[in-house]
Design a protein around this motif. Structure first.
Motif, mmCIF file in Angstrom:
data_model
loop_
_atom_site.group_PDB
_atom_site.id
_atom_site.type_symbol
_atom_site.label_atom_id
_atom_site.label_comp_id
_atom_site.label_asym_id
_atom_site.label_seq_id
_atom_site.Cartn_x
_atom_site.Cartn_y
_atom_site.Cartn_z
ATOM 1 N N LEU A 117 0.820 -1.207 0.000
ATOM 2 C CA LEU A 117 0.000 0.000 0.000
ATOM 3 C C LEU A 117 0.859 1.265 0.000
ATOM 4 C CD1 LEU A 117 -2.616 1.583 0.203
ATOM 5 C CD2 LEU A 117 -2.688 1.044 2.661
ATOM 6 N N GLN A 118 1.870 1.314 0.829
ATOM 7 C CA GLN A 118 2.716 2.507 0.909
ATOM 8 C C GLN A 118 3.420 2.775 -0.416
ATOM 9 O OE1 GLN A 118 5.082 2.898 4.493
ATOM 10 N NE2 GLN A 118 6.724 3.904 3.365
ATOM 11 N N ASN A 119 3.804 1.719 -1.123
ATOM 12 C CA ASN A 119 4.464 1.905 -2.416
ATOM 13 C C ASN A 119 3.513 2.511 -3.439
ATOM 14 O OD1 ASN A 119 6.712 0.783 -1.256
ATOM 15 N ND2 ASN A 119 6.489 -1.221 -2.232
ATOM 16 N N ILE A 120 2.238 2.146 -3.366
ATOM 17 C CA ILE A 120 1.243 2.742 -4.256
ATOM 18 C C ILE A 120 1.067 4.219 -3.922
ATOM 19 C CG2 ILE A 120 -1.164 2.662 -5.001
ATOM 20 C CD1 ILE A 120 -1.146 -0.330 -4.303
ATOM 21 N N GLN A 121 0.996 4.524 -2.633
ATOM 22 C CA GLN A 121 0.886 5.922 -2.206
ATOM 23 C C GLN A 121 2.055 6.746 -2.744
ATOM 24 O OE1 GLN A 121 0.950 5.290 1.995
ATOM 25 N NE2 GLN A 121 -1.248 4.962 2.198
ATOM 26 N N GLU A 122 3.270 6.195 -2.625
ATOM 27 C CA GLU A 122 4.468 6.922 -3.042
ATOM 28 C C GLU A 122 4.529 7.064 -4.562
ATOM 29 O OE1 GLU A 122 7.525 4.637 -1.209
ATOM 30 O OE2 GLU A 122 7.245 5.554 0.779
ATOM 31 N N ALA A 123 4.088 6.032 -5.288
ATOM 32 C CA ALA A 123 4.069 6.114 -6.748
ATOM 33 C C ALA A 123 3.110 7.199 -7.215
ATOM 34 C CB ALA A 123 3.682 4.767 -7.344
ATOM 35 N N ALA A 124 1.960 7.293 -6.561
ATOM 36 C CA ALA A 124 1.001 8.350 -6.898
ATOM 37 C C ALA A 124 1.581 9.728 -6.584
ATOM 38 C CB ALA A 124 -0.301 8.133 -6.138
ATOM 39 N N GLU A 125 2.255 9.825 -5.441
ATOM 40 C CA GLU A 125 2.811 11.111 -5.020
ATOM 41 C C GLU A 125 3.869 11.614 -6.004
ATOM 42 O OE1 GLU A 125 4.678 13.140 -0.952
ATOM 43 O OE2 GLU A 125 4.151 11.012 -1.004
ATOM 44 N N GLU A 126 4.613 10.709 -6.628
ATOM 45 C CA GLU A 126 5.605 11.109 -7.627
ATOM 46 C C GLU A 126 4.970 11.835 -8.808
ATOM 47 O OE1 GLU A 126 7.724 7.611 -8.735
ATOM 48 O OE2 GLU A 126 8.717 7.374 -6.780
ATOM 49 N N HIS A 127 3.665 11.622 -9.013
ATOM 50 C CA HIS A 127 2.934 12.285 -10.089
ATOM 51 C C HIS A 127 2.034 13.395 -9.534
ATOM 52 C CE1 HIS A 127 3.925 9.313 -13.315
ATOM 53 N NE2 HIS A 127 4.133 8.536 -12.268
ATOM 54 N N ASP A 128 2.320 13.827 -8.316
ATOM 55 C CA ASP A 128 1.533 14.857 -7.642
ATOM 56 C C ASP A 128 0.074 14.438 -7.495
ATOM 57 O OD1 ASP A 128 1.385 17.287 -6.288
ATOM 58 O OD2 ASP A 128 0.683 18.367 -8.052
ATOM 59 N N LEU A 129 -0.127 13.146 -7.245
ATOM 60 C CA LEU A 129 -1.457 12.593 -7.040
ATOM 61 C C LEU A 129 -1.505 11.871 -5.700
ATOM 62 C CD1 LEU A 129 -2.119 11.209 -10.643
ATOM 63 C CD2 LEU A 129 -3.129 13.246 -9.605
ATOM 64 N N LEU A 130 -2.704 11.530 -5.276
ATOM 65 C CA LEU A 130 -2.912 10.938 -3.953
ATOM 66 C C LEU A 130 -3.724 9.662 -4.067
ATOM 67 C CD1 LEU A 130 -3.014 11.221 -0.748
ATOM 68 C CD2 LEU A 130 -5.229 12.353 -1.116
ATOM 69 N N PHE A 131 -3.216 8.588 -3.459
ATOM 70 C CA PHE A 131 -4.057 7.417 -3.200
ATOM 71 C C PHE A 131 -4.353 7.437 -1.713
ATOM 72 C CE2 PHE A 131 -4.756 2.793 -2.353
ATOM 73 C CZ PHE A 131 -5.978 2.742 -3.005
ATOM 74 N N PRO A 132 -5.601 7.725 -1.318
ATOM 75 C CA PRO A 132 -5.876 8.117 0.067
ATOM 76 C C PRO A 132 -6.075 6.990 1.072
ATOM 77 C CG PRO A 132 -7.856 8.335 -1.246
ATOM 78 C CD PRO A 132 -6.774 7.925 -2.193
ATOM 79 N N LEU A 133 -6.114 5.731 0.627
ATOM 80 C CA LEU A 133 -6.247 4.650 1.599
ATOM 81 C C LEU A 133 -5.045 4.669 2.528
ATOM 82 C CD1 LEU A 133 -7.994 2.193 2.439
ATOM 83 C CD2 LEU A 133 -6.519 0.788 0.978
ATOM 84 N N SER A 134 -5.290 4.774 3.833
ATOM 85 C CA SER A 134 -4.191 4.898 4.792
ATOM 86 C C SER A 134 -4.550 4.178 6.075
ATOM 87 C CB SER A 134 -3.911 6.378 5.081
ATOM 88 O OG SER A 134 -2.856 6.519 6.016
ATOM 89 N N LEU A 135 -3.680 3.274 6.515
ATOM 90 C CA LEU A 135 -3.892 2.534 7.758
ATOM 91 C C LEU A 135 -2.562 2.171 8.378
ATOM 92 C CD1 LEU A 135 -4.510 -1.067 6.701
ATOM 93 C CD2 LEU A 135 -5.357 0.687 5.162
ATOM 94 N N GLY A 136 -2.605 1.696 9.599
ATOM 95 C CA GLY A 136 -1.397 1.474 10.367
ATOM 96 C C GLY A 136 -0.418 0.515 9.723
ATOM 97 N N ALA A 137 -0.921 -0.467 8.983
ATOM 98 C CA ALA A 137 -0.050 -1.494 8.403
ATOM 99 C C ALA A 137 0.370 -1.175 6.981
ATOM 100 C CB ALA A 137 -0.777 -2.841 8.432
#
Length: 473
Positions: A117-137
């Motif tokens: 999940l974190q890698n997807i978040q970071e990949a989106a952020e590289e394109h100035d986009l957001l994948f908003p699913l966020s949880l402790g794990a």
């Protein structure tokens, strides 16, 4: 390996190669250990396919030999939904971990199910986009598991659950056939919504191998505050006020009990108390905006001023730096870890209508204390969507083993109240094995019949993650 015919084992080895399976005890031990420790797997073989084709062929081989398969993601689940017994094949998609595409025009990410999940978040952020699913794990969980359990997390109030963040899926069915529903469409009314059938099914109907996910504009401004509130009732009224005052800017709204707060700041290094004020209840609120000129700090200060003036809050602090914001979130996210320092914990992942949260807390804490005198409630969670992690720490003078033996009794007490309030016994963690039998007792009979009919229709031989969620034997 008595349960797996030699011919099937040879076929799987030839298909997957030396990197695609393991029968080594240390590898198996890591994947047989369930995160919470309440369930223990006994799988004697684990498969690591590297493509959808390999998943499909492996499933077909197992189906041909009448062998059951248990899909597993990052193994961060809490309900025993991804553990296998000694006569089942465990299959983990961690080698299928690519972010295939970030589409800046469609605002989508196409990913393999084993992507972290974190890698997807970071990949989106590289394109100035957001994948908003966020949880402790998020640093270890896989998106396939997130979708299989319809994960929620911190931003549901703004963006929805995993189901709301998914446009399309690719799924391997129990016979090895592949359904290609990997669509970027926002509207498609051509028959039953198969995507929603597999999301939340916990791998009992099919194995998710790829997904198309919704992305959003990356927030340009964030404003975060920690608020002392007199009661859960005031927290709910504050949420309503915040919605009217800020529009769609609320990204998170978390309720934290004083006991939960104190655990984090006492046991976790480097954390500081946000407020000098002593209070029974706290709220953590975060506003975000992708608009470059929005002044969220002023908006939040105005909201807090109104809240104090009408008695919904007694004190508050606004994060003035990223370090302060991280401290506030670390207090909230550190609660499960900090609970461990005080002994045994009996946990409930439940949801009720938002307006009923105060009733749940009041009645639930009273009922728990009547059942186990001296029990220490540790409720916290996503009050913005009605999902409370209604945890209870053992009494200070009670033996841990004796306390944990009351798990089922306390579950029944809390779940009775949740049911009476029109709530759900599983908000975001799933059913797995932990709540399977209770679901059978509490579910509407027609709903339960439909669940079983769907399982029979897609997996009549009960080969895919058998006896999780429901049992139709």
């Amino acid at each position: 390996m008595s349960f797996l015919p030699e011919a099937a084992l040879d076929q799987l080895k030839d298909l997957l190669g030396p990197k695609g399976f393991s029968m080594e005890s240390d590898v198996l031990a890591a994947h047989n250990a369930e995160a919470r420790g309440k369930f223990e797997g006994h799988a004697e073989i684990i498969l690591f396919p590297a493509s959808t084709e390999e998943v499909a062929k492996a499933v077909a081989i197992c189906a041909a030999h009448d062998i059951a398969i248990v899909p597993q993601g990052g193994n961060t689940g809490r309900c025993g939904g991804a553990v296998a017994d000694s006569k089942q094949v465990l299959i983990n998609l961690k080698r299928m971990n690519r972010v295939i595409e970030i589409d800046e025009r469609d605002f989508t990410a196409t990913v393999e199910a084993g992507a972290i999940l974190q890698n997807i978040q970071e990949a989106a952020e590289e394109h100035d986009l957001l994948f908003p699913l966020s949880l402790g794990a998020e640093g270890t969980c896989q998106i396939g598991g997130n979708l299989a359990t319809n994960a929620g997390g911190l931003n549901v109030i703004r963006y929805g659950n995993a189901r709301d963040l998914c446009l399309g899926l690719e799924v391997v069915l129990p016979d090895g056939a592949v359904w290609n529903g990997l669509s970027k469409l926002h509207k498609d009314n051509t028959g039953y919504d198969l995507r929603d059938l597999f999301i939340g099914a916990e791998g009992t109907l099919g194995i998710i191998t790829k997904a198309t996910l919704k992305l959003f504009a990356q927030p340009k401004h964030i404003a975060t505050a920690w608020i002392a509130v007199p009661s859960p009732e005031c927290a709910i009224d504050l949420l309503a006020l915040a919605r009217r005052h800020t529009g769609d800017a609320i990204a998170a709204f978390e309720l934290i009990s004083s006991f939960a707060h104190d655990l984090s700041v006492t046991y976790l290094k480097g954390l500081t108390r946000p407020l000098a004020t002593k209070t029974d209840w706290h709220v953590l609120i975060e506003l975000t905006s992708s608009r470059p000129n929005d002044d969220l700090e002023t908006l939040l200060v105005d909201l807090l001023g109104q809240a104090v003036e009408i008695g919904l809050a007694s004190d508050a602090t606004l994060a003035q730096s990223e370090a302060q914001r991280e401290n506030l979130w670390a207090i909230r996210e550190g609660i499960p870890e900090a609970q461990g320092f005080e002994g045994g914990s009996i946990k409930h992942d439940v949801s009720v209508p938002i307006s009923k949260v105060p009733d749940l807390l009041k009645r639930g804490m009273a009922a728990a204390d009547a059942l186990i005198p001296g029990i220490r409630p540790c409720p916290f969670g996503h009050v913005g969507d009605g999902n409370i992690h209604f945890n209870f720490t053992q009494p200070a003078t009670m033996d841990k083993e004796r306390y944990l033996a009351e798990w089922q009794s306390l579950n029944s007490v809390i779940h009775d109240i949740v049911t009476e309030l029109g709530g759900s016994i599983s908000a975001e963690h799933g059913i797995g094995q932990l709540k399977r039998d209770e679901l059978a007792l509490r579910a509407d009979p027609v709903k339960l019949r439909l669940l079983k009919d769907i399982k029979r229709a897609l997996d009549g031989k009960n080969r895919l993650n058998p006896d999780k969620v429901i049992s139709f034997r």
